[in-house]
Design a protein around this motif. Structure first.
Motif, PDB file in Angstrom:
ATOM      1  N   LEU A 145     -29.146  20.727 -13.728  1.00  0.00           N
ATOM      2  CA  LEU A 145     -28.883  21.831 -12.807  1.00  0.00           C
ATOM      3  C   LEU A 145     -29.291  21.451 -11.392  1.00  0.00           C
ATOM      4  O   LEU A 145     -28.551  21.689 -10.429  1.00  0.00           O
ATOM      5  CB  LEU A 145     -29.650  23.079 -13.256  1.00  0.00           C
ATOM      6  N   ASP A 146     -30.456  20.829 -11.264  1.00  0.00           N
ATOM      7  CA  ASP A 146     -30.943  20.396  -9.956  1.00  0.00           C
ATOM      8  C   ASP A 146     -29.992  19.371  -9.355  1.00  0.00           C
ATOM      9  O   ASP A 146     -29.645  19.437  -8.172  1.00  0.00           O
ATOM     10  CB  ASP A 146     -32.352  19.811 -10.102  1.00  0.00           C
ATOM     11  N   TYR A 147     -29.550  18.422 -10.188  1.00  0.00           N
ATOM     12  CA  TYR A 147     -28.605  17.402  -9.712  1.00  0.00           C
ATOM     13  C   TYR A 147     -27.295  18.048  -9.250  1.00  0.00           C
ATOM     14  O   TYR A 147     -26.768  17.723  -8.182  1.00  0.00           O
ATOM     15  CB  TYR A 147     -28.309  16.381 -10.814  1.00  0.00           C
ATOM     16  N   SER A 148     -26.768  18.971 -10.062  1.00  0.00           N
ATOM     17  CA  SER A 148     -25.467  19.576  -9.745  1.00  0.00           C
ATOM     18  C   SER A 148     -25.526  20.383  -8.452  1.00  0.00           C
ATOM     19  O   SER A 148     -24.548  20.418  -7.690  1.00  0.00           O
ATOM     20  CB  SER A 148     -24.981  20.450 -10.905  1.00  0.00           C
ATOM     21  N   LEU A 149     -26.665  21.026  -8.181  1.00  0.00           N
ATOM     22  CA  LEU A 149     -26.817  21.761  -6.918  1.00  0.00           C
ATOM     23  C   LEU A 149     -26.802  20.807  -5.734  1.00  0.00           C
ATOM     24  O   LEU A 149     -26.130  21.056  -4.720  1.00  0.00           O
ATOM     25  CB  LEU A 149     -28.125  22.559  -6.938  1.00  0.00           C
ATOM     26  N   ARG A 150     -27.534  19.692  -5.849  1.00  0.00           N
ATOM     27  CA  ARG A 150     -27.540  18.702  -4.773  1.00  0.00           C
ATOM     28  C   ARG A 150     -26.165  18.073  -4.605  1.00  0.00           C
ATOM     29  O   ARG A 150     -25.719  17.805  -3.476  1.00  0.00           O
ATOM     30  CB  ARG A 150     -28.594  17.624  -5.057  1.00  0.00           C
ATOM     31  N   GLU A 199     -39.548  20.472 -18.213  1.00  0.00           N
ATOM     32  CA  GLU A 199     -39.348  19.588 -19.360  1.00  0.00           C
ATOM     33  C   GLU A 199     -37.931  19.708 -19.913  1.00  0.00           C
ATOM     34  O   GLU A 199     -37.491  18.871 -20.698  1.00  0.00           O
ATOM     35  CB  GLU A 199     -40.354  19.946 -20.462  1.00  0.00           C
ATOM     36  N   ASP A 200     -37.227  20.761 -19.549  1.00  0.00           N
ATOM     37  CA  ASP A 200     -35.889  21.012 -20.075  1.00  0.00           C
ATOM     38  C   ASP A 200     -34.887  20.116 -19.349  1.00  0.00           C
ATOM     39  O   ASP A 200     -34.737  20.215 -18.127  1.00  0.00           O
ATOM     40  CB  ASP A 200     -35.538  22.490 -19.864  1.00  0.00           C
ATOM     41  N   PRO A 201     -34.182  19.236 -20.071  1.00  0.00           N
ATOM     42  CA  PRO A 201     -33.221  18.348 -19.400  1.00  0.00           C
ATOM     43  C   PRO A 201     -32.108  19.106 -18.691  1.00  0.00           C
ATOM     44  O   PRO A 201     -31.495  18.593 -17.760  1.00  0.00           O
ATOM     45  CB  PRO A 201     -32.681  17.484 -20.549  1.00  0.00           C
ATOM     46  N   ARG A 202     -31.849  20.346 -19.134  1.00  0.00           N
ATOM     47  CA  ARG A 202     -30.828  21.147 -18.453  1.00  0.00           C
ATOM     48  C   ARG A 202     -31.249  21.456 -17.023  1.00  0.00           C
ATOM     49  O   ARG A 202     -30.392  21.598 -16.143  1.00  0.00           O
ATOM     50  CB  ARG A 202     -30.574  22.439 -19.227  1.00  0.00           C
ATOM     51  N   GLN A 203     -32.565  21.546 -16.780  1.00  0.00           N
ATOM     52  CA  GLN A 203     -33.051  21.787 -15.424  1.00  0.00           C
ATOM     53  C   GLN A 203     -32.799  20.572 -14.542  1.00  0.00           C
ATOM     54  O   GLN A 203     -32.465  20.706 -13.369  1.00  0.00           O
ATOM     55  CB  GLN A 203     -34.544  22.124 -15.449  1.00  0.00           C
ATOM     56  N   LEU A 213     -28.484  11.853 -23.580  1.00  0.00           N
ATOM     57  CA  LEU A 213     -27.180  12.509 -23.627  1.00  0.00           C
ATOM     58  C   LEU A 213     -26.908  13.242 -22.319  1.00  0.00           C
ATOM     59  O   LEU A 213     -25.780  13.240 -21.813  1.00  0.00           O
ATOM     60  CB  LEU A 213     -27.118  13.492 -24.803  1.00  0.00           C
ATOM     61  N   MET A 214     -27.952  13.877 -21.764  1.00  0.00           N
ATOM     62  CA  MET A 214     -27.786  14.552 -20.486  1.00  0.00           C
ATOM     63  C   MET A 214     -27.384  13.561 -19.408  1.00  0.00           C
ATOM     64  O   MET A 214     -26.495  13.837 -18.589  1.00  0.00           O
ATOM     65  CB  MET A 214     -29.089  15.265 -20.106  1.00  0.00           C
ATOM     66  N   PHE A 215     -28.013  12.380 -19.390  1.00  0.00           N
ATOM     67  CA  PHE A 215     -27.685  11.373 -18.393  1.00  0.00           C
ATOM     68  C   PHE A 215     -26.260  10.838 -18.586  1.00  0.00           C
ATOM     69  O   PHE A 215     -25.591  10.489 -17.611  1.00  0.00           O
ATOM     70  CB  PHE A 215     -28.686  10.224 -18.438  1.00  0.00           C
ATOM     71  N   THR A 216     -25.807  10.779 -19.829  1.00  0.00           N
ATOM     72  CA  THR A 216     -24.429  10.350 -20.087  1.00  0.00           C
ATOM     73  C   THR A 216     -23.446  11.362 -19.512  1.00  0.00           C
ATOM     74  O   THR A 216     -22.413  10.989 -18.935  1.00  0.00           O
ATOM     75  CB  THR A 216     -24.191  10.186 -21.593  1.00  0.00           C
TER      76      THR A 216
END
Length: 362
Positions: free
Chosen positions: A315-320, A308-312, A158-161
């Protein structure tokens, strides 16, 4: 062996938490997928377990699933993005929407997007939170490890979607991508908005998840900061498609810089600072904790971040992503797109090539 939660309640029937008309899914139609077949199995399993372990939690989750169904019922009132509409003498079709998406470059597109797209994103985020909670309860109540892994996998998907929508929007603004491929991106985005599911995610998600997981196993040493050894370790564990991506795309400096950011978990600017520090101090290699100290940043342990948290991951993707957009806008050195953008483009180009070859073979 399952661990019992120390809560005692009377066993209740799950149907008590739904109105009868809500249980009859045939009474309304929606283009959104409320729960896939696999997700439905996971939900049913959780509910069956909670009947005896914690009926109070069962009531909470049953209400959340009912909320998702009510939300899709409301979104279904908005017209399909694939249908022809006439609004104030203006004809709107799937093609005019694609043209609009390609024309409005730069800035936040929110006010240019269809209402169904905005509402649908709220739905998929709400669904993500439901599955995050399901992961937590599965862990706390001692579900078997293989079952917990299935809940985590569904949540990550779901996070990847959610992330795929951001990737598509970024790709639409990338004028270096041929117009025919960007048209395909726009169409894929419309399909994602229509159903809140995406076929390209099924190809992208497992590989990026594996890269993310493998990255945690890398030796915590920053030497030349080129990442050659790290890349080798990653590639050994990846599938053929990732290896093809690396072998054909890594020669592109833009791709290599984006990959370096992904591997080290640092921005391009931070990587340059670390390189300069290593050179000035004559240091051949430093550990991850030392990197954080040199940059004046708290370590992962200090901020309590769980990889392990998909939100991390998001978050990492959104910063990049935000850093890349800023560099592009101000014409600064460093990657102007993310690794996720490059990999999605690679997937779509390969799929297009396969479609062409299949058609030619006929």
């Amino acid at each position: 062996m399952e661990k019992e939660c120390n809560i005692e309640f009377q066993t209740v029937d799950i149907e008590e938490f739904y109105d009868k008309d809500e249980l009859n899914k045939d009474e309304f139609s929606t283009n959104l997928v409320v729960l896939t077949e696999k997700e439905q199995i996971l939900v049913n399993t959780l509910f069956d377990r909670l009947k005896s372990i914690s009926p109070e939690s069962l009531e909470v989750f049953a209400n959340r699933v009912a909320d998702l169904e009510r939300l899709t019922k409301n979104i279904a009132h908005f017209p399909s993005l694939l249908e022809r509409q006439v609004v104030a003498a203006e004809i709107r079709t799937e093609q005019t929407l694609i043209e609009s998406l390609l024309a409005n470059r730069g800035g936040d597109k929110m006010l240019h997007l269809p209402s169904k797209a905005i509402l649908g994103k709220g739905f998929i985020v709400a669904k993500f939170h439901v599955f995050m909670s399901m992961c937590k309860i599965a862990l706390e109540c001692g579900f078997p490890k293989n079952e917990v892994a299935e809940y985590q996998k569904a949540t990550l998907s779901l996070m990847f979607t959610i992330m795929a929508e951001d990737v598509y929007l970024s790709m639409l603004d990338n004028v270096s991508i041929p117009i025919d491929l960007r048209q395909q991106v726009a169409y894929s985005l419309i399909i994602l908005w229509e159903h809140r599911s995406d076929q390209n995610v099924s190809e992208m998600a497992p590989v990026l998840e594996a890269v993310w997981s493998a990255r945690k196993k890398l030796a915590p040493v920053f030497g030349t900061m080129v990442g050659t050894s790290e890349l080798l370790l990653l590639s050994i564990e990846m599938d053929d498609q990732w290896c093809k991506f690396i072998s054909t795309q890594l020669g592109d400096k833009e791709v290599s810089m984006a990959l370096e950011e992904f591997l080290f978990g640092l921005s391009y600017e931070e990587i340059q600072r670390v390189k300069a520090i290593l050179k000035d101090k004559g240091i051949s290699a430093i550990g991850r904790e030392e990197v954080a100290a040199f940059l004046g940043k708290p370590s992962i342990h200090e901020v309590g971040v769980s990889s392990e948290d998909p939100r991390q991951f998001y978050l990492d993707y959104s910063l990049r992503r935000d850093n890349a957009r800023a560099r592009l806008r101000m014409d600064l050195p460093g990657p102007h797109t993310t690794l996720e953008d490059h990999y999605m483009r690679f997937i779509m180009e390969k799929n297009k090539e396969k479609q062409y070859n299949d058609a030619y073979a006929k």
